[in-house]
Design an enzyme around this catalytic site. Structure first.
Site, short mmCIF file in Angstrom:
data_model
loop_
_atom_site.label_atom_id
_atom_site.label_comp_id
_atom_site.label_asym_id
_atom_site.label_seq_id
_atom_site.Cartn_x
_atom_site.Cartn_y
_atom_site.Cartn_z
N GLY A 118 7.06 -1.55 6.28
CA GLY A 118 8.46 -1.96 6.18
C GLY A 118 9.40 -1.05 6.94
CD GLU A 119 13.51 0.40 9.95
OE1 GLU A 119 12.55 0.85 10.61
OE2 GLU A 119 14.46 1.12 9.57
CG LEU A 153 12.02 8.51 21.29
CD1 LEU A 153 13.32 7.70 21.28
CD2 LEU A 153 12.34 9.99 21.51
CB CYS A 194 6.17 -1.55 16.13
SG CYS A 194 7.85 -0.98 15.81
CB CYS A 196 3.09 7.76 2.84
SG CYS A 196 3.56 6.59 4.10
CB CYS A 254 3.01 -1.27 13.55
SG CYS A 254 3.21 -1.06 11.77
CB CYS A 282 7.42 -4.71 8.80
SG CYS A 282 8.67 -3.85 9.76
CD GLU A 292 -1.38 -0.30 3.63
OE1 GLU A 292 -2.09 -1.31 3.64
OE2 GLU A 292 -1.46 0.61 4.46
CB CYS A 349 1.59 1.69 9.32
SG CYS A 349 3.10 1.36 8.52
N1 SAH Z 1 9.63 1.13 10.05
C1 SAH Z 1 9.71 2.54 10.02
C2 SAH Z 1 8.74 3.23 9.07
C3 SAH Z 1 7.33 2.72 8.95
S1 SAH Z 1 6.14 3.19 10.14
C4 SAH Z 1 9.58 3.12 11.43
O1 SAH Z 1 9.42 2.34 12.35
O2 SAH Z 1 9.72 4.31 11.61
C5 SAH Z 1 5.96 4.92 10.11
C6 SAH Z 1 5.57 5.48 11.46
O3 SAH Z 1 4.23 5.11 11.81
C7 SAH Z 1 6.46 4.98 12.59
O4 SAH Z 1 6.77 6.04 13.46
C8 SAH Z 1 5.55 3.96 13.27
O5 SAH Z 1 5.97 3.70 14.57
C9 SAH Z 1 4.20 4.62 13.14
N2 SAH Z 1 3.04 3.76 13.29
C10 SAH Z 1 2.86 2.49 12.89
N3 SAH Z 1 1.63 2.04 13.21
C11 SAH Z 1 1.01 3.06 13.82
C12 SAH Z 1 -0.28 3.22 14.40
N4 SAH Z 1 -1.17 2.23 14.40
N5 SAH Z 1 -0.58 4.43 14.92
C13 SAH Z 1 0.32 5.45 14.92
N6 SAH Z 1 1.55 5.36 14.40
C14 SAH Z 1 1.89 4.17 13.87
#
Ligand code: SAH
Length: 336
Positions: A140-141, A196, A97, A86, A100, A93, A73, A314
């Site tokens: 993805g990271e 963070l 997290c 984006c 996510c 991934c 997506e 995401c």
């Molecule tokens: N892997 C990378 C980039 C992808 S996620 C990273 O971790 O930064 C992009 C951002 O969206 C990251 O800050 C992630 O922590 C955040 N994110 C993912 N799922 C989310 C959610 N359900 N609500 C709010 N932020 C979210």
């Protein structure tokens, strides 16, 4: 293929400047060469499978099918300062997290530089509008697919192609210190955003498994190094989860952690994902959190939520699709 070097220039321009979708468009090449190219290469690999358009703010979420049957997506967002896309850097991934949706089924595979570029080019074409910013914040990271991501950025910023400035590109990472340091030396002043989400290792480990591998003592100096080498101010992403990381004490701890750093904090009320129990912080908690940071002279913005009505978070769209369908590369119901 034994062709003259100037052919490479012509083909590069067709691919990245004019963004041809078929070799037959390359009219300044001989018919023989066009045929030889068509026999060997396929210019477009992404097929639009679905699109959701937000009624609130015009945000569009595209689901693209890849040649091997995977789906990814990408999101289109319109702001006053320009249009942002984006993009995803991996199918799935493996960072895990907790809040996510992209990571729930794990990593399927890395995306190639072409698959990333085409997300940008396609969304520009489909909307008929100019792309001014690219954020690597989809599934993805990015730093777990380092080589392809750097190659993608070099192509995206190439003056002979789209020629986007590196400053209008943001790489968001969950925090891989060695790759952050390596990126600082690429000569590509892209904006680095660090996810963070908590002011202490203890709390961060609850939300982000990667924090068990790399402590803040390793991650933050890598960000400082990035700033020193590139002159680019680092952004810190902080998703506010109700009752988990959104108290006054946590805002104070975050202020102390960031101290006098020249940086920026993006506060994002978490997007609830149905597989997870997390809820967003209240409006008041978000405002209070921001006030504490500002009192401590830390720049903070509350990220405007885009496309809240269309599975904005995401990985949500991809996940709901793959659970109900099998994508067949040969059919694309929405865009013939
Ligand atoms: N892997 C990378 C980039 C992808 S996620 C990273 O971790 O930064 C992009 C951002 O969206 C990251 O800050 C992630 O922590 C955040 N994110 C993912 N799922 C989310 C959610 N359900 N609500 C709010 N932020 C979210």
């Amino acid at each position: 293929m034994g062709e003259k070097p100037f052919r490479a220039k012509q083909i590069f321009s067709w691919l990245h400047e004019k963004q041809a979708e078929d070799v037959s468009e390359m009219t300044d090449l001989s018919k023989t060469l066009r045929e030889a190219l068509s026999d060997r290469f396929c210019l477009t690999v992404l097929k639009p499978v679905d699109v959701l358009v937000s009624k609130l703010d015009g945000t569009r979420k595209y689901l693209f099918g890849l040649a091997d049957g995977n789906v990814i997506e990408s999101v289109w967002m319109e702001y006053h300062h320009g249009n942002s896309v984006c993009i995803s850097t991996q199918a799935g991934c493996r960072m895990g997290c907790r809040f996510c949706a992209s990571t729930i089924d794990g990593l399927v595979r890395n995306l190639s530089p072409g698959e990333m570029l085409e997300q940008v080019y396609r969304m520009g074409r489909l909307t008929g509008k100019r792309v001014s910013n690219v954020v690597l914040m989809g599934s993805g990271e990015p730093l777990d697919n380092y080589g392809n991501v750097v190659r993608f950025i070099r192509l995206l910023t190439d003056k002979r192609g789209l020629g986007l400035s590196a400053r209008s590109i943001t790489i968001s990472t969950c925090g891989l210190p060695a790759e952050i340091r390596r990126l600082a030396g690429e000569g590509l002043p892209v904006t680095l955003a660090l996810s963070l989400h908590a002011p202490s290792d203890e709390k961060r480990r609850e939300l982000m498994p990667i924090a068990r591998k790399y402590s803040l003592e390793e991650v933050l100096p890598a960000c400082d190094y990035y700033f020193k080498q590139t002159g680019r101010r680092v952004s810190f992403e902080y998703s506010l989860v109700g009752g988990v990381n959104d108290t006054r004490e946590e805002a104070m701890a975050l202020s102390a952690l960031l101290g006098k750093r020249d940086c920026h904090v993006n506060l994002i009320p978490v997007n609830p994902v149905k597989e997870r129990k997390y809820v967003r912080s209240s409006r008041q908690a978000v405002a209070d959190f921001k006030n504490v940071l500002e009192k401590n002279e830390i720049n903070a913005t509350i990220r405007r939520e885009m496309g809240r009505d269309i599975n904005g978070a995401c990985g949500q769209l991809r996940r709901s699709y793959t659970h109900e369908h099998t994508y067949l590369p040969s059919d694309s119901p929405f865009f013939p």
